[in-house]
Design an enzyme around this catalytic site. Structure first.
Site, PDB file in Angstrom:
ATOM      1  N   GLU A 268      -4.757   4.119   0.688  1.00 31.44           N
ATOM      2  CA  GLU A 268      -5.109   2.874  -0.010  1.00 31.44           C
ATOM      3  C   GLU A 268      -6.498   2.947  -0.653  1.00 31.44           C
ATOM      4  O   GLU A 268      -6.682   2.525  -1.786  1.00 31.44           O
ATOM      5  CB  GLU A 268      -5.053   1.705   0.986  1.00 31.44           C
ATOM      6  CG  GLU A 268      -5.537   0.401   0.409  1.00 31.44           C
ATOM      7  CD  GLU A 268      -5.539  -0.735   1.432  1.00 31.44           C
ATOM      8  OE1 GLU A 268      -5.052  -0.533   2.566  1.00 31.44           O
ATOM      9  OE2 GLU A 268      -6.023  -1.826   1.092  1.00 31.44           O
TER      10      GLU A 268
ATOM     11  N   ARG B  33      -2.599  -6.367  17.074  1.00 33.90           N
ATOM     12  CA  ARG B  33      -3.642  -5.739  16.262  1.00 33.90           C
ATOM     13  C   ARG B  33      -4.995  -6.459  16.397  1.00 33.90           C
ATOM     14  O   ARG B  33      -5.050  -7.688  16.449  1.00 33.90           O
ATOM     15  CB  ARG B  33      -3.234  -5.706  14.797  1.00 33.90           C
ATOM     16  CG  ARG B  33      -2.019  -4.840  14.585  1.00 33.90           C
ATOM     17  CD  ARG B  33      -1.560  -4.876  13.157  1.00 33.90           C
ATOM     18  NE  ARG B  33      -2.246  -3.931  12.303  1.00 33.90           N
ATOM     19  CZ  ARG B  33      -2.739  -4.233  11.109  1.00 33.90           C
ATOM     20  NH1 ARG B  33      -2.683  -5.472  10.651  1.00 33.90           N
ATOM     21  NH2 ARG B  33      -3.304  -3.302  10.365  1.00 33.90           N
TER      22      ARG B  33
ATOM     23  N   GLU C 274      -6.199 -12.365   7.864  1.00 32.28           N
ATOM     24  CA  GLU C 274      -5.850 -12.414   6.439  1.00 32.28           C
ATOM     25  C   GLU C 274      -4.741 -13.427   6.157  1.00 32.28           C
ATOM     26  O   GLU C 274      -3.773 -13.145   5.471  1.00 32.28           O
ATOM     27  CB  GLU C 274      -5.460 -11.022   5.941  1.00 32.28           C
ATOM     28  CG  GLU C 274      -6.592 -10.020   6.069  1.00 32.28           C
ATOM     29  CD  GLU C 274      -6.301  -8.649   5.448  1.00 32.28           C
ATOM     30  OE1 GLU C 274      -5.123  -8.257   5.430  1.00 32.28           O
ATOM     31  OE2 GLU C 274      -7.251  -7.998   4.996  1.00 32.28           O
TER      32      GLU C 274
ATOM     33  N   TRP D  81     -14.560  -9.830   0.534  1.00 30.25           N
ATOM     34  CA  TRP D  81     -13.719  -8.961  -0.288  1.00 30.25           C
ATOM     35  C   TRP D  81     -14.495  -8.457  -1.501  1.00 30.25           C
ATOM     36  O   TRP D  81     -13.949  -7.798  -2.367  1.00 30.25           O
ATOM     37  CB  TRP D  81     -12.442  -9.698  -0.734  1.00 30.25           C
ATOM     38  CG  TRP D  81     -11.411  -9.829   0.365  1.00 30.25           C
ATOM     39  CD1 TRP D  81     -11.450  -9.208   1.579  1.00 30.25           C
ATOM     40  CD2 TRP D  81     -10.213 -10.614   0.366  1.00 30.25           C
ATOM     41  NE1 TRP D  81     -10.351  -9.559   2.340  1.00 30.25           N
ATOM     42  CE2 TRP D  81      -9.572 -10.432   1.619  1.00 30.25           C
ATOM     43  CE3 TRP D  81      -9.617 -11.467  -0.559  1.00 30.25           C
ATOM     44  CZ2 TRP D  81      -8.371 -11.058   1.965  1.00 30.25           C
ATOM     45  CZ3 TRP D  81      -8.410 -12.087  -0.217  1.00 30.25           C
ATOM     46  CH2 TRP D  81      -7.794 -11.888   1.020  1.00 30.25           C
TER      47      TRP D  81
ATOM     48  N   ASN E 162       2.438  -7.691   7.618  1.00 30.51           N
ATOM     49  CA  ASN E 162       2.528  -9.034   7.021  1.00 30.51           C
ATOM     50  C   ASN E 162       4.026  -9.335   6.992  1.00 30.51           C
ATOM     51  O   ASN E 162       4.702  -9.149   5.988  1.00 30.51           O
ATOM     52  CB  ASN E 162       1.937  -9.048   5.612  1.00 30.51           C
ATOM     53  CG  ASN E 162       0.449  -8.715   5.651  1.00 30.51           C
ATOM     54  OD1 ASN E 162      -0.285  -9.184   6.518  1.00 30.51           O
ATOM     55  ND2 ASN E 162       0.001  -7.877   4.741  1.00 30.51           N
TER      56      ASN E 162
ATOM     57  N   ASP F 143     -12.263  -1.103   7.194  1.00 29.07           N
ATOM     58  CA  ASP F 143     -10.874  -1.000   6.764  1.00 29.07           C
ATOM     59  C   ASP F 143     -10.550   0.333   6.088  1.00 29.07           C
ATOM     60  O   ASP F 143     -10.528   0.401   4.857  1.00 29.07           O
ATOM     61  CB  ASP F 143     -10.565  -2.158   5.800  1.00 29.07           C
ATOM     62  CG  ASP F 143      -9.073  -2.326   5.576  1.00 29.07           C
ATOM     63  OD1 ASP F 143      -8.299  -1.658   6.263  1.00 29.07           O
ATOM     64  OD2 ASP F 143      -8.699  -3.136   4.710  1.00 29.07           O
TER      65      ASP F 143
ATOM     66  N   ARG G 173     -18.626  -8.780   8.765  1.00 28.38           N
ATOM     67  CA  ARG G 173     -17.221  -8.450   9.026  1.00 28.38           C
ATOM     68  C   ARG G 173     -17.079  -7.296  10.032  1.00 28.38           C
ATOM     69  O   ARG G 173     -16.156  -7.284  10.845  1.00 28.38           O
ATOM     70  CB  ARG G 173     -16.542  -8.079   7.702  1.00 28.38           C
ATOM     71  CG  ARG G 173     -15.129  -7.588   7.889  1.00 28.38           C
ATOM     72  CD  ARG G 173     -14.433  -7.415   6.552  1.00 28.38           C
ATOM     73  NE  ARG G 173     -13.188  -6.669   6.738  1.00 28.38           N
ATOM     74  CZ  ARG G 173     -12.430  -6.234   5.754  1.00 28.38           C
ATOM     75  NH1 ARG G 173     -12.766  -6.463   4.502  1.00 28.38           N
ATOM     76  NH2 ARG G 173     -11.325  -5.566   5.996  1.00 28.38           N
TER      77      ARG G 173
ATOM     78  N   LYS H 165       0.442  -8.872  13.732  1.00 33.23           N
ATOM     79  CA  LYS H 165      -0.818  -9.167  13.041  1.00 33.23           C
ATOM     80  C   LYS H 165      -0.943 -10.685  13.074  1.00 33.23           C
ATOM     81  O   LYS H 165      -0.131 -11.385  12.462  1.00 33.23           O
ATOM     82  CB  LYS H 165      -0.746  -8.670  11.603  1.00 33.23           C
ATOM     83  CG  LYS H 165      -1.896  -9.107  10.713  1.00 33.23           C
ATOM     84  CD  LYS H 165      -1.801  -8.438   9.335  1.00 33.23           C
ATOM     85  CE  LYS H 165      -2.888  -8.928   8.399  1.00 33.23           C
ATOM     86  NZ  LYS H 165      -2.824  -8.241   7.093  1.00 33.23           N
TER      87      LYS H 165
ATOM     88  N   ARG I  62       0.831  -1.219   0.000  1.00 33.54           N
ATOM     89  CA  ARG I  62       0.000   0.000   0.000  1.00 33.54           C
ATOM     90  C   ARG I  62       0.860   1.263   0.000  1.00 33.54           C
ATOM     91  O   ARG I  62       0.477   2.285   0.579  1.00 33.54           O
ATOM     92  CB  ARG I  62      -0.973   0.027   1.179  1.00 33.54           C
ATOM     93  CG  ARG I  62      -1.756  -1.248   1.374  1.00 33.54           C
ATOM     94  CD  ARG I  62      -2.443  -1.681   0.124  1.00 33.54           C
ATOM     95  NE  ARG I  62      -3.148  -2.957   0.285  1.00 33.54           N
ATOM     96  CZ  ARG I  62      -3.761  -3.567  -0.733  1.00 33.54           C
ATOM     97  NH1 ARG I  62      -3.736  -3.065  -1.948  1.00 33.54           N
ATOM     98  NH2 ARG I  62      -4.382  -4.696  -0.529  1.00 33.54           N
TER      99      ARG I  62
ATOM    100  N   LYS J 142      -8.170  -0.318  14.403  1.00 35.90           N
ATOM    101  CA  LYS J 142      -8.337   0.632  13.303  1.00 35.90           C
ATOM    102  C   LYS J 142      -9.469   1.614  13.607  1.00 35.90           C
ATOM    103  O   LYS J 142     -10.383   1.289  14.366  1.00 35.90           O
ATOM    104  CB  LYS J 142      -8.627  -0.108  11.996  1.00 35.90           C
ATOM    105  CG  LYS J 142      -7.407  -0.826  11.430  1.00 35.90           C
ATOM    106  CD  LYS J 142      -7.647  -1.360  10.020  1.00 35.90           C
ATOM    107  CE  LYS J 142      -6.395  -2.096   9.540  1.00 35.90           C
ATOM    108  NZ  LYS J 142      -6.529  -2.590   8.150  1.00 35.90           N
TER     109      LYS J 142
HETATM  110  C1  BDP Z   1      -5.764  -3.771   4.464  1.00 38.89           C
HETATM  111  C2  BDP Z   1      -4.763  -3.862   3.352  1.00 38.89           C
HETATM  112  C3  BDP Z   1      -3.761  -4.946   3.534  1.00 38.89           C
HETATM  113  C4  BDP Z   1      -3.206  -4.923   4.934  1.00 38.89           C
HETATM  114  C5  BDP Z   1      -4.338  -4.985   5.932  1.00 38.89           C
HETATM  115  C6  BDP Z   1      -3.879  -4.851   7.379  1.00 38.89           C
HETATM  116  O1  BDP Z   1      -5.458  -4.036   2.148  1.00 38.89           O
HETATM  117  O2  BDP Z   1      -2.757  -4.782   2.566  1.00 38.89           O
HETATM  118  O3  BDP Z   1      -2.305  -5.943   5.146  1.00 38.89           O
HETATM  119  O4  BDP Z   1      -5.214  -3.932   5.712  1.00 38.89           O
HETATM  120  O5  BDP Z   1      -4.102  -3.793   7.946  1.00 38.89           O
HETATM  121  O6  BDP Z   1      -6.256  -2.482   4.424  1.00 38.89           O
HETATM  122  O7  BDP Z   1      -3.332  -5.792   7.939  1.00 38.89           O
END
Ligand code: BDP
Length: 691
Positions: free
Chosen positions: A390, A321, A288, A532, A207, A362, A333, A284, A165, A357
């Site tokens: 993003e 997180r 995901e 998604w 990540n 998101d 979600r 994290k 991002r 967040k």
């Molecule tokens: C999302 C993004 C992704 C991130 C994720 C996160 O698309 O790339 O890894 O958040 O915050 O907004 O872990």
């Protein structure tokens, strides 16, 4: 003849030296153009007394002298009895470990004091800001302490320098030449952060690659930490929960396994030998596809506490997180993070902070505040916001994000006050890369700036909220001319709402194209996971549009306190800007403006495009007041934004029209393409993704 050529060359090289490419950010320190004021400043500041006995004080002193030399065009003397700036460490419990005071004394000196080196550092930058903003300095009485202890930038930088991002080039960290090659940019990055009070940086992507914890990489991280230390910035690292398996040769990463615990303890000891003031780990987990304690039937608290115990002897923290959701769970979600974390309140070790967040989905152009704020009274929370845009047009769109942050910080949780009152700090996902101007868009620098300023002074009546912060940034970045400031400020302050209008008005969200999230894709329905898909979020059908999150739907509403719920619960009284977040309503639903939903939706999309054009006109009018290089940079990006806004409007309205079956407003600009065309318009190789 020769002479003329020489003079020409000389002037040319001078020009090149002064190129306005945006590198200097808001720390420009140009000679003050207002002659009378310059004279006044020079006579108020004939000398500087600043004994600097530590690396941090030395950095502060050097910044002060560089700044004064640039702004005043003279070097102040190093001794004097009046008209002197005296910088002094002086114990004052009210200033805490980061605060400072700047006062004019009865002898007409200026006294800058703090209890710590860090306070002095921040005080120096504050003083230089006063001069850059051309404020009077003859009767100063400033005391400043940060509202929040943790003010951290999160870099989503991969070890191969691609930034997840990231829209401003490659990672600033040239890992390959580290630890030996120390780019000047590392220091300039630290200066910029210190100038706005940022005191932590997470170097790598959430990540996370396990290699970040190998000795080679730790050495690289340590060399960055050495550069940042004099600027009061602690280094943190994102860690992969399965690291004991990935790089440690263990068979498991189960947080209750003694060998795993021992591995992390040893790893923490190793890190602190290299980085004595290491901040801690950001994690994290079970989100995901990332590994986490749930892989072993353990809870988030089990995982976080294991790491917390390893870091505790060194005063390190774990930032865990709460961004978790799974498509295997049928639950909305927006509800999932609360469902998982709320029951864990009180179970975390004391040096664990849970990072939430700003909204429950998101980083959308607009979301309600996350229901976890105020709901975990026994757990310290950090707010996570995203500076990198993003979902807001990347670094191509001019979007000043402070109003978005402020909307969240000021939201009343109806539990423990406003969001800003329920948190210990803010983390901002950085928008910085190795582009010459750092952020890609000159105006994206304002988001970095505003983030730091808000983290320092969030909440409270005196907070310098969005508009005031914009003024500060414009004055330091562009000019002190009032008419120009006003004009730029108007653009900035309107820009977030304009973006909401042409992307996701009236509570719509997550209808961007797949993966890269740039541009519209409301029709998309084939992602590998249901959550998604844009269709999951807007739920348009012939009866209407919107996500019912009330008692008749997912009831995500129940996760909020009754006072908060009340404002959104009823479709007739819910403010228009949140309507489709909470309710599925008919195309003819009556809005507060008196229009039908369909008419209002059209109006918003059209207004969004018209307003981008208005920004273009403002910027054109500002041409004589802005240096050509930065003016042109912004001008070209506004052209991209306009083109993209038109695409958003046309694509969304044509698509939603297939359900509403109602006409577009008469006399409005017609879409120049068919819906099919927009559906086929796929962007390949967009920045910020791994493709
Ligand atoms: C999302 C993004 C992704 C991130 C994720 C996160 O698309 O790339 O890894 O958040 O915050 O907004 O872990």
């Amino acid at each position: 003849m020769k002479r003329t050529v020489f003079l020409g060359l000389f002037l040319l090289s001078l020009n090149a030296l002064q190129a306005e490419d945006g590198y200097r950010l808001w720390l420009r320190y140009d000679l003050i153009g207002n002659k009378a004021l310059l004279q006044q400043y020079r006579s108020t500041l004939t000398a500087v007394i600043f004994p600097a006995t530590t690396p941090m004080l030395a950095a502060a002193r050097q910044e002060l002298l560089t700044g004064l030399r640039g702004l005043l065009g003279v070097t102040p003397r190093s001794s004097g009895t009046n008209s002197t700036l005296i910088v002094r460490l002086q114990d004052d419990p009210l200033l805490g470990s980061e605060g400072f005071a700047i006062r004019t004394t009865s002898q007409k000196n200026i006294l800058l004091t703090a209890s710590t080196d860090k306070g002095i550092l921040y005080g120096v930058f504050r003083f230089l800001r006063l001069l850059q903003m051309q404020e009077p300095i003859n009767r100063l009485d400033i005391t400043s302490t940060p509202s929040l202890p943790y003010r951290i930038l999160d870099h989503w930088d991969n070890l191969n320098r691609r930034v997840e991002r990231g829209y401003a080039g490659l990672s600033l960290w040239d890992w390959f030449t580290l630890p030996t090659y120390k780019d000047q940019r590392y220091t300039d990055y630290a200066r910029a952060n210190a100038s706005i009070g940022i005191n932590g940086t997470v170097l790598n992507n959430v990540n996370a690659s396990p290699y970040i914890l190998t000795p080679d990489w730790l050495e690289k991280a340590a060399s960055l930490a050495d550069i940042f230390r004099p600027y009061g910035i602690r280094v943190y690292l994102s860690v992969r929960f399965s690291s004991p398996i990935d790089i440690g040769g263990l068979k498991t990463a189960d947080p209750l396994d003694p060998a795993v615990r021992e591995w992390w303890r040893k790893k923490a000891d190793e890190i602190y030998r290299l980085i004595p003031d290491f901040g801690g780990f950001l994690v994290k987990a079970n989100s995901e596809g990332q590994p986490g304690p749930q892989n072993y039937g353990r809870t988030h608290a089990d995982g976080a506490n294991m790491l917390a115990e390893a870091l505790d002897p060194h005063q390190g923290i774990v930032i865990w997180r709460a961004f978790v959701y799974s498509n295997e769970t049928p639950e909305d979600r927006a509800r999932q993070a609360y469902t998982e974390f709320k029951p864990l309140d009180g179970q975390f070790h004391k040096n664990v902070l849970v990072q939430v967040k700003n909204g429950p989905i998101d980083f959308q152009p607009r979301e309600p505040f996350h229901p976890l704020f105020g709901a975990m009274p026994h757990t310290p929370l950090l707010l996570e916001v995203q500076l990198t845009q993003e979902y807001l047009g990347f670094s191509s769109h001019l979007v000043y994000l402070a109003p978005l942050f402020e909307e969240c910080l000021d939201a009343d949780t109806h539990l423990n006050g406003t969001v800003s009152q329920t948190i210990q700090g803010i983390a901002g996902v950085a928008n910085i890369g190795n582009d010459r101007n750092w952020c890609g868009h000159i105006f994206a620098q304002a988001n970095w700036y505003a983030f730091g300023r808000l983290a320092w002074e969030s909440g409270g009546a005196a907070a310098p909220y969005s508009a005031a912060i914009a003024t500060e940034w414009i004055k330091q970045t562009f000019t002190n001319k009032p008419s120009v400031i006003d004009s730029i400020k108007q653009m900035m302050m309107a820009s977030r709402e304009i973006t909401v209008d042409y992307m996701t008005p009236l509570g719509l969200h997550h209808i961007m194209a797949y993966e890269h999230h740039y541009g519209p894709g409301p029709w998309l329905a084939n992602a590998t996971r249901a959550d998604w898909n844009p269709v999951y979020y807007h739920k348009a059908d012939t009866a209407g549009i919107g996500f019912d999150r009330t008692t008749t739907g997912s009831n995500a509403l129940e996760q909020y306190a009754p006072g908060a719920r009340a404002q959104w619960a009823n479709a007739d009284s819910c403010p228009d800007q949140w309507l489709l977040w909470w309710h599925h309503v008919s195309w003819n639903h009556r809005m507060h403006t008196g229009r039908t939903l369909w008419a209002e939706l059209c109006r918003k999309y059209y207004a969004g495009v018209d307003s981008v054009r208005w920004m273009q006109r403002c910027w054109t009018a500002l041409r004589p007041a802005i240096d050509p290089e930065r003016w042109q940079q912004v001008n070209m990006r506004l052209a991209i934004q306009e083109k993209n806004a038109v695409e958003w409007r046309n694509a969304c309205l044509l698509y939603f029209q297939t359900f509403s079956r109602q006409p577009l407003p008469e006399a409005a600009e017609r879409p120049d393409h068919t819906l099919e065309y927009y559906k086929q318009h796929i962007i390949y190789y967009a920045p910020g993704t791994n493709q």
